[in-house]
Design an enzyme around this catalytic site. Structure first.
Site, mmCIF file in Angstrom:
data_model
loop_
_atom_site.group_PDB
_atom_site.id
_atom_site.type_symbol
_atom_site.label_atom_id
_atom_site.label_comp_id
_atom_site.label_asym_id
_atom_site.label_seq_id
_atom_site.Cartn_x
_atom_site.Cartn_y
_atom_site.Cartn_z
ATOM 1 N N GLY A 49 -34.065 12.531 24.548
ATOM 2 C CA GLY A 49 -34.312 11.390 25.092
ATOM 3 C C GLY A 49 -35.539 11.243 25.958
ATOM 4 C CD GLN A 54 -38.169 11.478 31.264
ATOM 5 O OE1 GLN A 54 -37.653 10.772 30.347
ATOM 6 N NE2 GLN A 54 -38.216 12.683 31.385
ATOM 7 C CB CYS A 94 -34.920 16.388 33.250
ATOM 8 S SG CYS A 94 -35.882 14.822 33.437
ATOM 9 C CG LEU A 95 -38.284 16.146 27.854
ATOM 10 C CD1 LEU A 95 -38.738 15.130 26.979
ATOM 11 C CD2 LEU A 95 -38.520 17.696 27.282
ATOM 12 C CG HIS A 136 -30.874 12.197 31.794
ATOM 13 N ND1 HIS A 136 -30.752 13.525 32.460
ATOM 14 C CD2 HIS A 136 -32.230 12.045 31.701
ATOM 15 C CE1 HIS A 136 -31.967 14.140 32.482
ATOM 16 N NE2 HIS A 136 -32.884 13.230 32.024
ATOM 17 C CD GLU A 137 -33.263 9.675 28.696
ATOM 18 O OE1 GLU A 137 -34.267 9.553 29.469
ATOM 19 O OE2 GLU A 137 -32.906 10.727 28.253
ATOM 20 C CG HIS A 140 -35.386 9.436 33.769
ATOM 21 N ND1 HIS A 140 -36.129 10.283 34.669
ATOM 22 C CD2 HIS A 140 -35.049 10.234 32.646
ATOM 23 C CE1 HIS A 140 -36.107 11.611 33.900
ATOM 24 N NE2 HIS A 140 -35.345 11.419 33.141
HETATM 25 O O1 GNR Z 1 -34.068 16.541 26.206
HETATM 26 C C1 GNR Z 1 -33.162 16.273 27.117
HETATM 27 N N1 GNR Z 1 -31.956 16.895 26.848
HETATM 28 C C2 GNR Z 1 -30.781 16.548 27.646
HETATM 29 C C3 GNR Z 1 -29.838 17.562 27.820
HETATM 30 C C4 GNR Z 1 -28.661 17.277 28.494
HETATM 31 C C5 GNR Z 1 -28.736 16.055 29.385
HETATM 32 C C6 GNR Z 1 -29.695 15.132 29.139
HETATM 33 C C7 GNR Z 1 -30.696 15.416 28.568
HETATM 34 S S1 GNR Z 1 -32.257 14.465 28.559
HETATM 35 C C8 GNR Z 1 -33.616 15.333 28.149
HETATM 36 C C9 GNR Z 1 -34.782 14.579 27.969
HETATM 37 C C10 GNR Z 1 -35.071 13.887 29.083
HETATM 38 O O2 GNR Z 1 -35.523 14.462 30.147
HETATM 39 N N2 GNR Z 1 -34.734 12.686 29.130
HETATM 40 O O3 GNR Z 1 -35.091 11.724 30.169
HETATM 41 NI NI NI Z 2 -34.886 13.284 32.035
#
Ligand code: GNR
Ligand code: NI
Length: 171
Positions: A49, A54, A94-95, A136-137, A140
């Protein structure tokens, strides 16, 4: 297409609250190109995601692909959770917080209303990893990171570990 730079914790720009996308803009070439660039950036990272926040675009949309084959691209514009049920714990990454993983409790099942990349209103029921990723997104987009669910002490340890990783990468 282009790879976009990803902001990393504790960059204060990740704390920006994103504003809604004008639905009339969605089908414009500039917005469609931005979506394609975000998918390219997400697949290259690699991640499942990527929220616009980001890549320093503070508007309410994200791209997601949780499939193994990376052949199920999904776009969520102006997402809103209209129903939720149960809890699940998932080990998140998270990236924007590279190399850090921690358990987070979120809703197990959600119903999300959003606009798709054709500008059409949609409603989707999601559970499991897709539900985790959407939540999660959406965090952000509100300037929130998964490390905010950790204790202040653990968050400080994460900040120091990332600073050390960066020093060693630079040396
Ligand atoms: O790549 C991602 N893997 C992930 C694994 C578990 C829960 C959430 C994520 S999202 C993350 C990519 C990211 O940072 N999205 O904002
Ligand atoms: Ni993230």
């Amino acid at each position: 297409m282009a790879l976009l730079p990803i902001l990393e914790f504790p960059d204060p720009r990740l704390r920006t609250k994103a504003v809604p996308v004008d639905p009339a803009r969605v089908t414009e070439p500039a917005f469609q190109t931005l979506l394609d660039d975000m998918f390219e950036t997400m697949y290259e990272a690699p991640g499942i995601g990527l929220a616009a926040s980001q890549v320093d675009v503070h508007q309410r949309f994200m791209v997601i692909d949780i499939s193994e084959e990376k052949n199920d691209p999904r776009v969520f514009i102006n997402p809103e959770i209209v129903d939720r049920a149960g809890d699940q714990v998932y080990q998140e990454g998270c990236l924007s917080v590279p190399g850090i993983y921690a358990d987070v409790t979120r809703s197990n099942e959600i119903t999300v209303r959003f606009v798709d990349r054709r500008g059409q209103a949609q409603e989707l029921r999601a559970d499991g990893l897709l539900a985790v990723c959407i939540q999660h997104e959406m965090d952000h987009l509100d300037g929130k990171l998964f490390v905010d669910y950790l204790s202040p002490l653990k968050r400080e340890m994460v900040r120091k570990k990332l600073a050390k990783q960066r020093r060693q990468a630079a040396a």
